[in-house]
Design an enzyme around this catalytic site. Structure first.
Site, PDB file in Angstrom:
ATOM      1  N   GLU A  50      33.309   6.947  28.457  1.00 50.04           N
ATOM      2  CA  GLU A  50      31.866   6.981  28.509  1.00 50.04           C
ATOM      3  C   GLU A  50      31.292   6.013  29.064  1.00 50.04           C
ATOM      4  O   GLU A  50      31.422   4.686  28.747  1.00 50.04           O
ATOM      5  CB  GLU A  50      31.458   6.980  27.033  1.00 50.04           C
ATOM      6  CG  GLU A  50      30.086   7.871  26.655  1.00 50.04           C
ATOM      7  CD  GLU A  50      29.837   7.554  25.269  1.00 50.04           C
ATOM      8  OE1 GLU A  50      30.996   8.055  24.452  1.00 50.04           O
ATOM      9  OE2 GLU A  50      28.850   7.226  24.703  1.00 50.04           O
ATOM     10  N   ASP A  61      21.195   1.357  19.802  1.00 43.33           N
ATOM     11  CA  ASP A  61      22.031   0.542  20.102  1.00 43.33           C
ATOM     12  C   ASP A  61      22.069  -1.046  19.370  1.00 43.33           C
ATOM     13  O   ASP A  61      20.968  -1.339  19.070  1.00 43.33           O
ATOM     14  CB  ASP A  61      22.411   0.143  21.631  1.00 43.33           C
ATOM     15  CG  ASP A  61      23.393   1.385  22.130  1.00 43.33           C
ATOM     16  OD1 ASP A  61      24.228   1.794  21.687  1.00 43.33           O
ATOM     17  OD2 ASP A  61      22.792   1.853  22.996  1.00 43.33           O
TER      18      ASP A  61
END
Lengths: 268, 399
Positions: A50, A61
């Site tokens: 990914e 995140d």
């Protein structure tokens, strides 16, 4: 056939250990490290990769990936630069490749143009966490499908059963199962709450396989996660390896090998 | 029937959009929180017990209605009729508290135990810490590390009110990063925490909910203007726009009166072409920021650009989706004022009327000379906040 679909179709009889998907940020630690990291991941034994497209405001995140995003942007990474770096990747890369990122840079590039470029290069799927499902279904699904690009959806411990069913119905490839209520990189391991959440998912007989991400960092957590799904996703822990590495190729390969093949006989 | 159907609406539609702007572009981790709010907010607001408590607090705690003051000397200077909506007289010093009162009552009814918020200059942080103290809820406020250094008095106020102030240390370390951190905090605490967004930004239903709580401003303007002039609609309504909550509140009940010119004033910073500006509509283009499709300042690659303004409350790279729609549809008139023009306007108001405005509100005052308002026209300016917090900046301009 799409490489992600093919991987999961063959996975059962190829191995029993669980598929390992590793995330890294494009253009990190240095701008031109992208292809080298990708190759080393494949050579080390990652089953899917990914590639994160860095963004100025990555709300899902944690600190580790935020900082890798900041650094990659300072290095000059952009969607255009990334496509240029990846343009010949299928000469050497056979594992499925996904691009992960936030929706705004993709919108600015143009969704159709973006999908077309992905198809041209050999990208198999996209993970755009802040793209709403209804927008995808109403505006973009036919475009994704016409270029053979899979859109990967997430489920979390708070996702209702009805919504999980809906996500399963519109998903292809796999479902990204977020292990706990958190941003990336905050916790690790599988606890009792997660066990019941994973069992609940298992008992739903979904048509799509699942990979578990968030909090997976080593062999132990990878193995735990793989006991509850088709495999696991590692992000922040791998970014930390890249941050500290003096020899990227070696360190990447040994990290992947350790995660996948850490001797069973050693108990903690 | 057809005439009604064809009438243009500037309010949010059933799917959470204003034209093509709005929506809820949030990661799945936030979906249940936002969805819980979306499913409940209209019903809660409409509940008579909510209305009673909200109106009671606005009246007896915030100090509403705030005056609509005819500024005679300012009117004379610009040869028109200028009224100031005195939101600067609200408890805590700005309109921000209208929204935090509404949202804390919302949080209570949703059974939330803890509050998280973002703040830039600290006004929204103070307004949030205030209502958390009032309702005895735990409060965490994220503030950019740079803003914490620049806005020490507001940091002290929040702490005295019992809030925990946490620095946003990534990115540009200002408002947009504080917003990111507050969203992450909400992701990490999805069940017992309510996120009090300070402006008409964020995923649906936030822009609509915040606008409804701020709409008291234009509701009062209408009857106050009627009382004073005999007519309830002015020719112009002026407000500054960062995210745009005071403007949204000041425009709300005039949106469908097409003869009322709605003027939004953005912060041009050091100038539109200087590279140090926060004039979003002049410099931005459509994209997705903090959960909604809107107009934002960004690079060709879609990275969010760091804005600049002397006023920390206008230092935001986007605008609320409703404002993006007002701009796009032509219903709103978008102007801008530079740092210098805003400071001059602040001094002008202070010397003519004895009112020291917040730097944010001074941007709205700064375009008075360019409006072209005539002697028989009426101009309402939303004076969104008071200038106490900006004294350090103003002092530099006193000889």
């Amino acid at each position: 056939m799409n490489r992600i679909k093919e991987l999961f179709r063959n996975a059962d009889h190829v191995q029993n250990n669980g598929l390992l998907n590793i995330y890294f940020t494009a253009g990190f630690p240095e701008l031109n490290d992208t292809m080298g990291v990708l190759r080393a991941l494949q050579d080390g034994g990652a089953d899917l990769v990914e590639i994160g497209m860095p963004y100025s405001d990555p709300v899902a995140d944690g600190e580790t990936i935020q900082k890798s995003n900041d650094r990659a942007l300072e290095n000059g990474m952009s969607v255009k630069v990334l496509f240029e770096q990846l343009k010949d990747m299928r000469k050497t890369i056979s594992v499925p490749v996904l691009l992960m990122g936030y929706v705004n840079p993709v919108l600015q590039y143009g969704i159709e143009h973006f999908c077309q470029k992905c198809a041209e290069i050999g990208v198999d799927g996209l993970i755009l966490p802040d793209m709403p499902m209804d927008v995808y279904l109403n505006e973009y699904k036919t475009i994704f499908e016409s270029y053979g690009i899979l859109n990967i959806f997430l489920v979390t411990p708070q996702t209702s059963e009805a919504r999980i069913r809906l996500i399963d119905a519109v998903s292809e490839g796999f479902i990204y199962t977020v292990s706990s209520a958190s941003v990336t990189g905050s916790k690790s391991g599988v606890n009792a709450n997660m066990e019941s959440y994973f069992s609940r998912l298992n008992s739903m007989n979904l048509k799509n396989p699942r990979l578990i991400g968030f909090g997976i960092k080593d062999h132990e957590t990878y193995k735990q996660a793989s006991g509850h799904a088709s495999g696991a996703i590692i992000g922040s822990a791998f970014i930390r390896v890249l941050q500290e590495s003096q020899d990227l190729e070696q360190d990447i390969k040994s990290f992947v090998r350790e995660v996948k093949n850490y001797p069973e006989t050693i108990e903690i | 029937m057809e005439a009604i159907a064809e009438k243009k609406s500037y309010q949010v539609d059933s799917k959470g959009y204003y034209g093509t702007f709005g929506g809820a572009f949030v990661p799945e981790m936030l979906y249940p929180n936002v969805e819980e709010l979306r499913q409940n907010y209209l019903q809660i607001i409409a509940d008579p017990s909510f209305q009673k408590e909200f109106n009671d607090l606005l009246r007896n705690y915030v100090g509403r209605p705030t005056p609509l003051y005819r500024a005679n000397r300012l009117s004379k200077k610009y040869n028109t009729n200028i009224f100031l909506k005195r939101e600067d007289l609200c408890h805590t010093g700005a309109h921000k508290v209208n929204n935090t009162i509404g949202q804390i009552l919302m949080a209570q009814r949703l059974g939330k135990k803890r509050i998280v918020a973002e703040t830039g200059a600290g006004q929204h942080g103070v307004a949030t810490a205030t209502v958390c103290a009032l309702m005895n809820l735990e409060c965490t406020v994220y503030m950019g590390e740079l803003d914490i250094e620049r806005q020490a008095p507001n940091v002290a106020r929040m702490k005295m009110l019992g809030a925990e102030v946490r620095p946003a240390i990534c990115g540009s370390r200002t408002l947009k990063d504080a917003t990111n951190e507050a969203m992450r905090h909400w992701i990490n605490n999805p069940v017992d925490t309510h996120y009090i967004i300070g402006s008409v930004v964020g995923p649906h239903p936030y822009p609509d909910m915040v606008a409804r709580f701020q709409s008291i401003i234009s509701e009062e303007i209408r009857w106050q203007l009627k009382e004073q002039t005999g007519k309830e609609t002015p020719d112009y309504v002026l407000a500054c726009v960062g995210g745009g909550s005071n403007a949204a509140g000041a425009f709300y009940h005039f949106l469908d009166d097409e003869d009322v010119r709605l003027v939004a004033v953005e912060a041009a910073g050091m100038g539109l072409d200087s590279g140090h500006s926060a004039a979003t509509t002049a410099l931005g283009k459509p994209g997705v920021l903090h959960g909604s499709r809107t107009i934002l300042m960004q690079t060709e690659d879609g990275q969010v650009v760091e804005p600049f303004s002397i006023s920390a409350g206008l230092d935001y790279p986007g605008i609320g989706p409703q404002h993006a729609y007002l701009y796009d549809s032509g219903r709103g008139i978008f102007m801008s004022a530079t740092d210098e023009e805003a400071v001059q306007a602040a001094f002008e108001l202070t010397r003519l009327e004895g009112i020291i405005p917040a730097l944010e509100s001074a941007h709205a005052l700064a375009v008075l000379g360019q409006l072209g308002a005539t002697t028989d026209e009426t101009v309402v300016i939303n004076l969104s906040g008071r200038g106490d917090k900006d004294m350090a900046t103003y002092m530099k301009h006193i000889d």
